[in-house]
Design a protein around this motif. Structure first.
Motif, PDB file in Angstrom:
ATOM      1  N   LEU A 137      43.748  31.743   1.149  1.00  0.00           N
ATOM      2  CA  LEU A 137      42.823  30.874   1.313  1.00  0.00           C
ATOM      3  C   LEU A 137      43.335  29.454   1.881  1.00  0.00           C
ATOM      4  CD1 LEU A 137      39.900  29.684   0.519  1.00  0.00           C
ATOM      5  CD2 LEU A 137      40.707  29.154  -1.682  1.00  0.00           C
ATOM      6  N   GLY A 138      44.625  28.964   1.565  1.00  0.00           N
ATOM      7  CA  GLY A 138      45.251  27.862   2.110  1.00  0.00           C
ATOM      8  C   GLY A 138      45.326  28.084   3.891  1.00  0.00           C
ATOM      9  N   ARG A 139      45.820  29.168   4.061  1.00  0.00           N
ATOM     10  CA  ARG A 139      45.841  29.488   5.483  1.00  0.00           C
ATOM     11  C   ARG A 139      44.152  29.295   6.218  1.00  0.00           C
ATOM     12  NH1 ARG A 139      47.378  29.430  10.670  1.00  0.00           N
ATOM     13  NH2 ARG A 139      47.172  31.125  11.677  1.00  0.00           N
ATOM     14  N   MET A 140      43.493  30.023   5.664  1.00  0.00           N
ATOM     15  CA  MET A 140      41.987  29.720   6.240  1.00  0.00           C
ATOM     16  C   MET A 140      41.569  28.249   6.228  1.00  0.00           C
ATOM     17  SD  MET A 140      40.102  33.119   5.336  1.00  0.00           S
ATOM     18  CE  MET A 140      39.967  33.013   3.227  1.00  0.00           C
ATOM     19  N   VAL A 141      41.775  27.673   4.979  1.00  0.00           N
ATOM     20  CA  VAL A 141      41.412  26.137   4.944  1.00  0.00           C
ATOM     21  C   VAL A 141      41.933  25.392   6.073  1.00  0.00           C
ATOM     22  CG1 VAL A 141      41.426  24.072   3.502  1.00  0.00           C
ATOM     23  CG2 VAL A 141      40.881  26.212   2.576  1.00  0.00           C
ATOM     24  N   GLU A 142      43.111  25.722   6.439  1.00  0.00           N
ATOM     25  CA  GLU A 142      43.794  25.115   7.539  1.00  0.00           C
ATOM     26  C   GLU A 142      43.358  25.386   8.993  1.00  0.00           C
ATOM     27  OE1 GLU A 142      48.354  24.783   9.336  1.00  0.00           O
ATOM     28  OE2 GLU A 142      48.178  26.015   7.622  1.00  0.00           O
ATOM     29  N   VAL A 143      43.192  26.430   9.025  1.00  0.00           N
ATOM     30  CA  VAL A 143      42.969  26.901  10.532  1.00  0.00           C
ATOM     31  C   VAL A 143      41.211  26.387  10.573  1.00  0.00           C
ATOM     32  CG1 VAL A 143      42.509  29.057  12.069  1.00  0.00           C
ATOM     33  CG2 VAL A 143      44.401  28.733  10.602  1.00  0.00           C
ATOM     34  N   GLU A 145      39.643  24.243   9.092  1.00  0.00           N
ATOM     35  CA  GLU A 145      39.635  22.895   8.936  1.00  0.00           C
ATOM     36  C   GLU A 145      38.365  22.635   7.719  1.00  0.00           C
ATOM     37  OE1 GLU A 145      39.157  20.829  12.657  1.00  0.00           O
ATOM     38  OE2 GLU A 145      40.888  21.397  13.514  1.00  0.00           O
ATOM     39  N   ILE A 146      38.175  23.183   6.683  1.00  0.00           N
ATOM     40  CA  ILE A 146      37.318  23.022   5.615  1.00  0.00           C
ATOM     41  C   ILE A 146      37.923  22.227   4.404  1.00  0.00           C
ATOM     42  CG2 ILE A 146      36.086  25.117   6.531  1.00  0.00           C
ATOM     43  CD1 ILE A 146      37.081  26.644   4.312  1.00  0.00           C
ATOM     44  N   GLY A 147      39.180  21.578   4.428  1.00  0.00           N
ATOM     45  CA  GLY A 147      39.853  20.993   3.311  1.00  0.00           C
ATOM     46  C   GLY A 147      38.732  20.007   2.681  1.00  0.00           C
ATOM     47  N   ASP A 148      38.262  19.416   3.492  1.00  0.00           N
ATOM     48  CA  ASP A 148      37.256  18.140   2.964  1.00  0.00           C
ATOM     49  C   ASP A 148      35.886  18.757   2.471  1.00  0.00           C
ATOM     50  OD1 ASP A 148      39.182  16.429   3.920  1.00  0.00           O
ATOM     51  OD2 ASP A 148      38.272  15.978   5.707  1.00  0.00           O
ATOM     52  N   LEU A 149      35.582  19.929   2.729  1.00  0.00           N
ATOM     53  CA  LEU A 149      34.372  20.491   2.139  1.00  0.00           C
ATOM     54  C   LEU A 149      34.427  21.170   0.968  1.00  0.00           C
ATOM     55  CD1 LEU A 149      33.416  22.141   5.724  1.00  0.00           C
ATOM     56  CD2 LEU A 149      32.986  19.600   4.884  1.00  0.00           C
ATOM     57  N   LEU A 150      35.573  21.463   0.368  1.00  0.00           N
ATOM     58  CA  LEU A 150      35.856  22.364  -0.910  1.00  0.00           C
ATOM     59  C   LEU A 150      35.032  21.925  -2.105  1.00  0.00           C
ATOM     60  CD1 LEU A 150      39.515  23.424  -0.480  1.00  0.00           C
ATOM     61  CD2 LEU A 150      37.517  24.803   0.174  1.00  0.00           C
ATOM     62  N   ASP A 151      34.881  20.511  -2.335  1.00  0.00           N
ATOM     63  CA  ASP A 151      34.523  20.192  -3.407  1.00  0.00           C
ATOM     64  C   ASP A 151      33.090  19.594  -3.217  1.00  0.00           C
ATOM     65  OD1 ASP A 151      34.905  17.894  -1.685  1.00  0.00           O
ATOM     66  OD2 ASP A 151      35.804  16.552  -3.290  1.00  0.00           O
ATOM     67  N   GLN A 152      32.317  20.166  -1.970  1.00  0.00           N
ATOM     68  CA  GLN A 152      31.128  19.774  -2.033  1.00  0.00           C
ATOM     69  C   GLN A 152      30.077  21.028  -2.242  1.00  0.00           C
ATOM     70  OE1 GLN A 152      29.904  17.838   1.901  1.00  0.00           O
ATOM     71  NE2 GLN A 152      31.955  17.089   2.228  1.00  0.00           N
ATOM     72  N   PRO A 153      28.661  20.614  -2.499  1.00  0.00           N
ATOM     73  CA  PRO A 153      27.983  21.797  -2.747  1.00  0.00           C
ATOM     74  C   PRO A 153      27.335  22.264  -1.514  1.00  0.00           C
ATOM     75  CG  PRO A 153      27.084  19.740  -4.230  1.00  0.00           C
ATOM     76  CD  PRO A 153      28.296  19.421  -3.163  1.00  0.00           C
ATOM     77  N   VAL A 154      26.976  23.413  -1.565  1.00  0.00           N
ATOM     78  CA  VAL A 154      26.942  24.356  -0.382  1.00  0.00           C
ATOM     79  C   VAL A 154      25.558  23.984   0.528  1.00  0.00           C
ATOM     80  CG1 VAL A 154      26.295  26.347   0.632  1.00  0.00           C
ATOM     81  CG2 VAL A 154      28.068  26.552  -0.872  1.00  0.00           C
ATOM     82  N   ARG A 164      31.584  27.905   8.703  1.00  0.00           N
ATOM     83  CA  ARG A 164      33.073  27.832   8.594  1.00  0.00           C
ATOM     84  C   ARG A 164      33.415  28.329   7.370  1.00  0.00           C
ATOM     85  NH1 ARG A 164      35.221  22.452  10.072  1.00  0.00           N
ATOM     86  NH2 ARG A 164      33.248  21.562  10.034  1.00  0.00           N
ATOM     87  N   CYS A 165      32.778  27.904   6.064  1.00  0.00           N
ATOM     88  CA  CYS A 165      32.918  28.482   4.903  1.00  0.00           C
ATOM     89  C   CYS A 165      32.612  29.785   4.573  1.00  0.00           C
ATOM     90  CB  CYS A 165      32.283  27.349   3.917  1.00  0.00           C
ATOM     91  SG  CYS A 165      32.912  25.905   3.783  1.00  0.00           S
ATOM     92  N   GLU A 166      31.336  30.243   5.270  1.00  0.00           N
ATOM     93  CA  GLU A 166      31.246  31.807   5.137  1.00  0.00           C
ATOM     94  C   GLU A 166      32.059  32.637   5.809  1.00  0.00           C
ATOM     95  OE1 GLU A 166      28.353  33.003   3.719  1.00  0.00           O
ATOM     96  OE2 GLU A 166      27.037  31.274   3.970  1.00  0.00           O
ATOM     97  N   LEU A 167      32.971  32.063   6.887  1.00  0.00           N
ATOM     98  CA  LEU A 167      33.801  33.112   7.318  1.00  0.00           C
ATOM     99  C   LEU A 167      35.131  33.004   6.459  1.00  0.00           C
ATOM    100  CD1 LEU A 167      34.100  31.904  11.127  1.00  0.00           C
ATOM    101  CD2 LEU A 167      33.645  34.361  10.018  1.00  0.00           C
ATOM    102  N   ALA A 168      35.303  32.045   5.692  1.00  0.00           N
ATOM    103  CA  ALA A 168      36.437  31.807   4.546  1.00  0.00           C
ATOM    104  C   ALA A 168      35.984  32.933   3.662  1.00  0.00           C
ATOM    105  CB  ALA A 168      36.727  30.633   4.401  1.00  0.00           C
ATOM    106  N   ALA A 169      34.823  32.897   3.280  1.00  0.00           N
ATOM    107  CA  ALA A 169      34.176  33.718   1.984  1.00  0.00           C
ATOM    108  C   ALA A 169      34.322  35.203   2.648  1.00  0.00           C
ATOM    109  CB  ALA A 169      32.980  33.281   1.660  1.00  0.00           C
ATOM    110  N   ALA A 170      33.881  35.483   3.504  1.00  0.00           N
ATOM    111  CA  ALA A 170      34.072  36.951   4.021  1.00  0.00           C
ATOM    112  C   ALA A 170      35.263  37.508   4.099  1.00  0.00           C
ATOM    113  CB  ALA A 170      33.358  37.184   5.326  1.00  0.00           C
ATOM    114  N   LEU A 171      36.379  36.841   4.517  1.00  0.00           N
ATOM    115  CA  LEU A 171      37.777  37.098   4.772  1.00  0.00           C
ATOM    116  C   LEU A 171      38.400  36.795   3.401  1.00  0.00           C
ATOM    117  CD1 LEU A 171      37.725  35.884   8.356  1.00  0.00           C
ATOM    118  CD2 LEU A 171      38.015  38.437   7.684  1.00  0.00           C
ATOM    119  N   ILE A 172      38.039  36.342   2.521  1.00  0.00           N
ATOM    120  CA  ILE A 172      39.045  35.829   1.264  1.00  0.00           C
ATOM    121  C   ILE A 172      39.828  37.049   0.567  1.00  0.00           C
ATOM    122  CG2 ILE A 172      37.402  36.281  -0.681  1.00  0.00           C
ATOM    123  CD1 ILE A 172      38.101  33.211  -1.400  1.00  0.00           C
ATOM    124  N   HIS A 173      39.182  38.194   0.916  1.00  0.00           N
ATOM    125  CA  HIS A 173      40.072  39.415   0.152  1.00  0.00           C
ATOM    126  C   HIS A 173      40.680  40.424   1.458  1.00  0.00           C
ATOM    127  CE1 HIS A 173      35.967  40.660   1.555  1.00  0.00           C
ATOM    128  NE2 HIS A 173      36.380  41.798   1.527  1.00  0.00           N
TER     129      HIS A 173
END
Length: 335
Positions: A137-143, A145-154, A164-173
């Motif tokens: 997840l840390g790698r995806m957050v960096e690439v 650039e969603i670090g500032d979005l993590l604490d916001q409601p969707v 960008r968050c959807e992509l991270a969610a789809a690839l989390i596993h």
């Protein structure tokens, strides 16, 4: 190894037909009429591990139906299908752990909770160890650039931020196969470029296979070396973009502005034997129509430039979007 292997894949739908008028409505109560629509018509499709393949077609061509069968949402009417070694419909629980899916118009994130809470829920769903989850997840957050979005409601995210968050969610596993259905729809140019760069990176670093369906041909050009074109439920082209342009692009045009006057017949004599046709557009302006091959372009220029100096030159070729539009307009089958 094959990520997707389909043979004779077919999907039919039974559609209810209503008869006009009040009398027709009463007849429909007692005796309904149906017709069968074949959305996907006996297609053969194989995709090797690590490929990025563009799957394109007009609305109603059967793209979404194919994706739903490949992801196990729909059961095929006929044919054989293996995705990551599983039958997507019959071995669904094991199979879904091996794929990621992003639909541009549907969200897999929970609307009213923070993005990071959605990620944690997905960690529990996929039973990911904490160390593996945090590292990836840390790698995806960096690439992404969603670090500032993590604490916001969707629900408070813009479309580009949510994708960008959807992509991270789809690839989390870390699935070996990723399905993308219109992932850049409605996004601005900068966000599109960031997403394309990210997809190239995960393909290169993790060997992730990507099947991309989109109406944006620029996505295909940026990401895919291979394109599969669908029309009326059948595959009409399966091959490289280079081959598509070479065989169906109508050749190239070289716009030449010479430094001195030159006669049309002189240019024809200089390029005799080459697949080129000359067109005069001004006193010193000509267009050389090249029918095929890059070698012909260089050969034309080498023969002409040594004979008469060129003041300006521009090479023009049909865009992939224009080629695809022409194929659908003329109803060509080019497999």
């Amino acid at each position: 190894m094959r990520s997707i292997e389909a043979h004779g894949l077919t999907k039919e739908f039974k559609v209810y037909q209503s008869r006009p008028g009040l009398a027709g409505a009463f007849r429909d109560l007692l005796n309904r009429q149906y017709r069968v629509i074949r959305a996907v018509d006996a297609i053969d499709l194989t995709i090797d591990q690590g490929e990025i393949v563009g799957y394109i077609g007009e609305n109603g061509a059967g793209k979404s139906t194919t994706i739903k069968m490949l992801t196990g949402i729909l059961e095929p009417t006929a044919g054989e299908l293996k995705v990551n070694g599983y039958d997507p419909h019959r071995e669904r629980e094991k199979f879904v752990r091996t794929i990621g899916v992003v639909f541009g118009q549907r969200s897999q994130l929970w609307w009213d909770i923070a993005v990071q809470e959605s990620f944690r829920l997905l960690q529990k769903v996929y039973r990911l160890p904490d160390e593996q989850y945090k590292r990836h997840l840390g790698r995806m957050v960096e690439v992404l650039e969603i670090g500032d979005l993590l604490d916001q409601p969707v629900r408070k995210l813009s479309l580009g931020q949510r994708m960008r968050c959807e992509l991270a969610a789809a690839l989390i596993h870390q699935p070996p196969l990723l399905f993308l259905d219109e992932p850049t729809i409605g996004l601005d140019v900068l966000v599109k470029e960031n997403i394309r760069r990210f997809l190239k990176e995960i393909n290169k670093e993790l060997g992730t296979t990507i099947l991309l369906t989109t109406h944006d041909i620029s996505d295909i050009e940026a990401l895919c070396s291979r394109v599969v074109m669908l029309d009326k439920g059948r595959i009409i082209y399966d091959g490289s973009l280079t081959k598509l342009r070479l065989n169906w692009g109508g050749g190239r045009k070289i716009h030449l502005d010479f430094a001195k006057n030159v006669q049309l017949n002189e240019l024809e004599q200089r390029t005799e034997g080459l697949p080129v046709k000359w067109e005069q557009t001004g006193q010193r302006q000509y267009i050389a129509h090249i029918h095929h091959g890059e070698l012909a372009v260089s050969e034309v220029l080498s023969r002409v430039v040594q004979y008469v100096p060129v003041q300006e030159m521009r090479i023009e070729e049909a865009s992939t979007e224009e080629i695809v539009r022409q194929i659908y307009q003329e109803g060509m089958t080019i497999v």
